[in-house]
Design an enzyme around this catalytic site. Structure first.
Site, short mmCIF file in Angstrom:
data_model
loop_
_atom_site.label_atom_id
_atom_site.label_comp_id
_atom_site.label_asym_id
_atom_site.label_seq_id
_atom_site.Cartn_x
_atom_site.Cartn_y
_atom_site.Cartn_z
CD GLU A 24 3.62 5.10 2.51
OE1 GLU A 24 4.34 6.08 2.76
OE2 GLU A 24 3.61 4.09 3.21
NE ARG A 80 4.03 -1.66 -3.82
CZ ARG A 80 4.22 -0.96 -2.72
NH1 ARG A 80 5.27 -0.15 -2.61
NH2 ARG A 80 3.40 -1.06 -1.69
CG ASN A 120 6.96 0.83 0.40
OD1 ASN A 120 5.88 1.07 -0.12
ND2 ASN A 120 7.11 0.76 1.71
CG ASN A 162 7.36 1.57 5.18
OD1 ASN A 162 7.05 2.51 4.45
ND2 ASN A 162 6.54 0.56 5.39
CG ASP A 194 3.78 2.72 6.63
OD1 ASP A 194 4.66 3.07 5.84
OD2 ASP A 194 2.69 2.25 6.26
#
Length: 303
Positions: free
Chosen positions: A17, A109, A111, A160, A214
């Site tokens: 990521e 959490r 991201n 995202n 995403d």
């Protein structure tokens, strides 16, 4: 158009990521999110370095800190911490915490996160224990030098992709659980986003076929590139019309994020994931060339 997709060497991340191109070091930084690891692909050496953040199991993003070559802002759990790493050593250390969000939401959490063109941090959260589609407990925040955290958006499922267009004065944002990309009017002087509008819809006729947007980036012509977590595809989209200009197909399904880089900023780097028993080459990081497009360099965080 003929583009070429090639793997980077030793680039595996179980949940890759947050790709960020650092011009000064001609390197791509990214994370292996659920391993608490940072990676650096050195363009000139054609080599990937990996480090484990001591005492951490999660690393949602990695952003270089302006003015300090060995400091990086990293999302560890619900904390944004400063990590010291020389880009080579196999172990990196947390040196301090910048801030923490949602202390009462232990199932959440951090991201995805990015800096806007002025060096402000935008970072969002998601639920990672349980169903994030049902429990929309995520939020999007803005943090700038001076230490103030501002809530940008609540009622988020999976915070995202983020991108900015200074020419159009726009901010683009993805909440994966909305199956769409939104644009906002953006004031680059104040960092305030307003007037959300859906510009690209990834829903299909059947909910089980909806594409999951995403990560995201933007090119110098204002087109956005949307990674799909369940689609093996990156969509190049004109945000003014919502029209898909190009479909970039990858050899693995879970495409997590994208960033332009390379000496001419014309290579599209792509992170992927190997979640839920995806077969090889899942988790490989790729470069896509021949797109005839250029992006913007990553912006370091001002602290």
């Amino acid at each position: 158009m003929s583009y070429k997709v090639e793997p980077l060497p030793d680039s595996y991340a179980g949940l890759g990521e947050g790709p960020h191109w650092d011009v000064a070091r001609q390197s791509l930084y990214y994370v292996d999110l659920e391993a608490g690891s940072l990676l650096r692909y050195d363009y000139k050496q054609n080599k990937t370095y990996r480090t484990q953040i001591e005492g951490e199991t999660l690393a949602g993003f990695v952003l270089p800190v302006e003015g300090n070559a060995q400091e990086f802002a990293v999302g560890c759990g619900r904390r944004v911490v400063i990590v010291n790493w020389d880009g080579i050593s196999p172990v990196a250390k947390v040196v301090r915490t910048l801030f923490e969000v949602q202390p009462d939401f232990e199932a959440n959490r951090l991201n995805d996160a990015k800096t806007d063109p002025r060096g402000r941090l935008f970072a969002g959260t998601m639920r990672y224990i349980g169903d994030e589609f049902t429990h929309r407990h995520g939020e999007l925040y803005r943090w700038e030098a001076g230490g103030n955290v501002t809530l940008v958006k609540s009622d988020v499922g999976i915070s995202n992709g983020l991108a900015w267009d200074e020419k159009a004065k726009k901010f683009y944002y993805i909440d994966t659980t909305d199956y769409e990309v939104k644009s906002y009017d953006y004031n680059f002087d104040t960092g305030v986003a307003s007037n959300p509008k859906v510009i690209y819809n990834l829903r299909k006729t059947s909910p089980k076929d909806h594409l999951l947007p995403d990560g995201m980036t933007i090119d110098t012509e204002g087109n956005i590139y949307v990674a799909t977590f369940n689609g093996a595809t990156i969509y190049k989209v004109n945000p003014s019309t919502g029209k898909v200009l190009l479909e970039i197909n990858l050899p693995t399904k879970q495409i997590t994020s994208v960033a332009f880089g390379g000496p001419n900023l014309d290579i599209l780097y792509v992170t992927t994931a190997a979640k839920f028993d995806q077969p090889t080459p899942a988790g490989t990081t790729y470069k896509v060339t021949g797109l005839n497009a250029k992006g913007y360099p990553g912006v370091s965080l001002k602290i």
